[in-house]
Write a protein that holds these residues in place. Structure first.
Motif, PDB file in Angstrom:
ATOM      1  N   PRO A 147      38.105  34.991  27.204  1.00 51.17           N
ATOM      2  CA  PRO A 147      37.600  34.920  28.580  1.00 51.17           C
ATOM      3  C   PRO A 147      38.687  34.589  29.600  1.00 51.17           C
ATOM      4  CG  PRO A 147      36.055  33.860  27.092  1.00 51.17           C
ATOM      5  CD  PRO A 147      37.272  34.184  26.280  1.00 51.17           C
ATOM      6  N   SER A 148      39.637  33.730  29.224  1.00 49.24           N
ATOM      7  CA  SER A 148      40.726  33.389  30.142  1.00 49.24           C
ATOM      8  C   SER A 148      41.621  34.597  30.394  1.00 49.24           C
ATOM      9  CB  SER A 148      41.559  32.242  29.567  1.00 49.24           C
ATOM     10  OG  SER A 148      40.775  31.070  29.409  1.00 49.24           O
ATOM     11  N   ILE A 149      41.910  35.349  29.335  1.00 56.25           N
ATOM     12  CA  ILE A 149      42.723  36.562  29.491  1.00 56.25           C
ATOM     13  C   ILE A 149      42.004  37.575  30.361  1.00 56.25           C
ATOM     14  CG2 ILE A 149      43.752  38.516  28.265  1.00 56.25           C
ATOM     15  CD1 ILE A 149      44.073  36.613  25.836  1.00 56.25           C
ATOM     16  N   HIS A 150      40.715  37.760  30.125  1.00 59.28           N
ATOM     17  CA  HIS A 150      39.908  38.720  30.886  1.00 59.28           C
ATOM     18  C   HIS A 150      39.907  38.368  32.371  1.00 59.28           C
ATOM     19  CE1 HIS A 150      36.341  40.930  32.257  1.00 59.28           C
ATOM     20  NE2 HIS A 150      36.475  41.686  31.193  1.00 59.28           N
ATOM     21  N   ALA A 151      39.649  37.107  32.676  1.00 61.90           N
ATOM     22  CA  ALA A 151      39.593  36.671  34.077  1.00 61.90           C
ATOM     23  C   ALA A 151      40.952  36.794  34.750  1.00 61.90           C
ATOM     24  CB  ALA A 151      39.084  35.226  34.149  1.00 61.90           C
ATOM     25  N   ALA A 152      42.007  36.376  34.066  1.00 63.89           N
ATOM     26  CA  ALA A 152      43.349  36.452  34.648  1.00 63.89           C
ATOM     27  C   ALA A 152      43.768  37.897  34.871  1.00 63.89           C
ATOM     28  CB  ALA A 152      44.343  35.754  33.738  1.00 63.89           C
ATOM     29  N   ALA A 153      43.379  38.779  33.955  1.00 64.96           N
ATOM     30  CA  ALA A 153      43.735  40.191  34.089  1.00 64.96           C
ATOM     31  C   ALA A 153      43.065  40.814  35.310  1.00 64.96           C
ATOM     32  CB  ALA A 153      43.337  40.948  32.824  1.00 64.96           C
ATOM     33  N   LEU A 154      41.791  40.544  35.497  1.00 71.30           N
ATOM     34  CA  LEU A 154      41.085  41.101  36.657  1.00 71.30           C
ATOM     35  C   LEU A 154      41.649  40.545  37.958  1.00 71.30           C
ATOM     36  CD1 LEU A 154      37.354  41.221  35.473  1.00 71.30           C
ATOM     37  CD2 LEU A 154      39.037  43.072  35.564  1.00 71.30           C
ATOM     38  N   GLN A 155      42.033  39.280  37.946  1.00 73.20           N
ATOM     39  CA  GLN A 155      42.646  38.688  39.139  1.00 73.20           C
ATOM     40  C   GLN A 155      43.998  39.352  39.421  1.00 73.20           C
ATOM     41  OE1 GLN A 155      43.008  34.436  38.968  1.00 73.20           O
ATOM     42  NE2 GLN A 155      43.930  34.273  40.996  1.00 73.20           N
ATOM     43  N   THR A 156      44.745  39.632  38.371  1.00 75.32           N
ATOM     44  CA  THR A 156      46.046  40.294  38.530  1.00 75.32           C
ATOM     45  C   THR A 156      45.884  41.682  39.126  1.00 75.32           C
ATOM     46  OG1 THR A 156      46.948  39.063  36.648  1.00 75.32           O
ATOM     47  CG2 THR A 156      48.104  41.085  37.279  1.00 75.32           C
ATOM     48  N   LEU A 157      44.804  42.350  38.778  1.00 72.91           N
ATOM     49  CA  LEU A 157      44.585  43.727  39.217  1.00 72.91           C
ATOM     50  C   LEU A 157      44.091  43.846  40.663  1.00 72.91           C
ATOM     51  CD1 LEU A 157      43.005  45.369  36.051  1.00 72.91           C
ATOM     52  CD2 LEU A 157      45.182  45.968  37.124  1.00 72.91           C
ATOM     53  N   GLU A 158      43.690  42.743  41.263  1.00 74.67           N
ATOM     54  CA  GLU A 158      43.183  42.807  42.634  1.00 74.67           C
ATOM     55  C   GLU A 158      44.251  43.370  43.570  1.00 74.67           C
ATOM     56  OE1 GLU A 158      41.809  38.980  43.811  1.00 74.67           O
ATOM     57  OE2 GLU A 158      40.129  38.940  42.389  1.00 74.67           O
ATOM     58  N   ASN A 159      43.914  44.491  44.202  1.00 75.50           N
ATOM     59  CA  ASN A 159      44.820  45.166  45.154  1.00 75.50           C
ATOM     60  C   ASN A 159      46.138  45.616  44.516  1.00 75.50           C
ATOM     61  OD1 ASN A 159      42.983  44.582  47.325  1.00 75.50           O
ATOM     62  ND2 ASN A 159      43.808  42.502  47.371  1.00 75.50           N
ATOM     63  N   ALA A 160      46.146  45.795  43.188  1.00 75.24           N
ATOM     64  CA  ALA A 160      47.393  46.150  42.508  1.00 75.24           C
ATOM     65  C   ALA A 160      47.703  47.640  42.607  1.00 75.24           C
ATOM     66  CB  ALA A 160      47.316  45.752  41.038  1.00 75.24           C
ATOM     67  N   GLN A 161      46.668  48.482  42.707  1.00 75.54           N
ATOM     68  CA  GLN A 161      46.850  49.938  42.742  1.00 75.54           C
ATOM     69  C   GLN A 161      47.724  50.404  41.580  1.00 75.54           C
ATOM     70  OE1 GLN A 161      48.349  50.715  46.713  1.00 75.54           O
ATOM     71  NE2 GLN A 161      46.292  50.687  47.592  1.00 75.54           N
ATOM     72  N   ALA A 162      47.363  49.962  40.377  1.00 79.08           N
ATOM     73  CA  ALA A 162      48.146  50.261  39.182  1.00 79.08           C
ATOM     74  C   ALA A 162      47.541  51.410  38.401  1.00 79.08           C
ATOM     75  CB  ALA A 162      48.228  49.019  38.294  1.00 79.08           C
ATOM     76  N   ASP A 163      48.408  52.135  37.682  1.00 75.67           N
ATOM     77  CA  ASP A 163      47.949  53.202  36.795  1.00 75.67           C
ATOM     78  C   ASP A 163      47.436  52.643  35.481  1.00 75.67           C
ATOM     79  OD1 ASP A 163      48.867  55.142  38.641  1.00 75.67           O
ATOM     80  OD2 ASP A 163      50.897  55.008  37.796  1.00 75.67           O
TER      81      ASP A 163
END
Length: 247
Positions: A174-190
């Motif tokens: 759950p910690s990895i999942h939450a941190a990953a989604l937070q990292t992706l905010e406005n990231a515009q990553a492939d």
């Protein structure tokens, strides 16, 4: 007395993969045994590693790599050998790792998470990735520079800022999942890359990929995939995520 008889044995040798795992890593070996088919022979050796993860401790592993590879059975010739450290590869260098492994054992191919990540990005058509790492930012910055040198932009970094290796395997899903989604905010990553072979990511990837809407790959996933490719077990049409369908 019954006469002795000499028997001729015929045996088809299965593909053989070697894996060099860090002393401190609690995750990679289990993950590889999930990802690599039972028809493939997997042998593992260990390499001394420090409790604290810094650029200096990562670089020191170079001096133990050939000796660790030399602990594989002497009569074996591998189809592929993998070195299991993402940040260590970025610090030591891909070519130097290949040389050290080959100094210790016979193998047709050598790979590690950085080469595997680059191959996975090419297969996925990803030029810009978001990166989540358990380590302090200075360690992750080295990986980002190596990726940039190879045409992969990693402008967004999420980190647990952990310096102690033993604590990395304690970071839960759950910690990895939450941190990953937070990292992706406005990231515009492939794609999203979860870095570190000791981070427990395999069970997180499928749900995270559905939530993120982009490919999610991890150190262990791409390393297992690339080892199988290098060993000729799977073809170029297989993507990293396909391995999780049977894991």
């Amino acid at each position: 007395m019954t006469p002795a008889h000499a028997y001729t044995m015929t045996q088809t040798t299965p593909p053989q993969i070697g894996l060099v795992v860090l002393q401190s890593d609690e995750t990679l070996e289990d993950d590889m045994r999930r990802l690599i088919p039972h028809s493939v022979r997997l042998l593992v050796t260990r390499l001394p590693s420090a409790r604290e993860v810094t650029s200096e401790t990562l670089a020191r592993m170079e001096h133990h790599l050939s000796d660790a590879a030399a602990l594989f059975p002497r009569n074996l010739a591998f189809d592929a050998v993998g070195y299991g450290c993402t940040s260590g590869t970025a610090q030591i260098g891909v070519e130097r790792i290949a040389t050290c492994v080959r100094d210790g054992t016979r193998t047709a191919a050598v790979t590690e998470p950085v080469s595997a990540l680059l191959a996975a990005c090419a297969a996925l058509g990803a030029k810009r990735i978001a990166l989540l790492s358990p380590y302090i930012e200075s360690v992750s910055d080295t990986l980002r520079r190596v990726l940039a040198d190879n045409g992969i932009d990693a402008p967004v970094l999420g980190t647990f800022a952990e310096a102690e290796e033993a604590k990395v395997a304690r970071i839960d899903g759950p910690s990895i999942h939450a941190a990953a989604l937070q990292t992706l905010e406005n990231a515009q990553a492939d794609a999203l890359f979860l870095s570190c072979t000791n981070l427990r990511t395999l069970d997180v990837v499928p749900d995270l990929e559905r939530a993120a809407g982009i490919p999610v790959i991890s150190s262990n996933l791409v390393l297992g995939w690339h080892l199988l490719q290098c060993a000729g077990v799977i073809g170029a049409d297989v993507l990293p995520g396909d391995l999780l369908k049977g894991a």
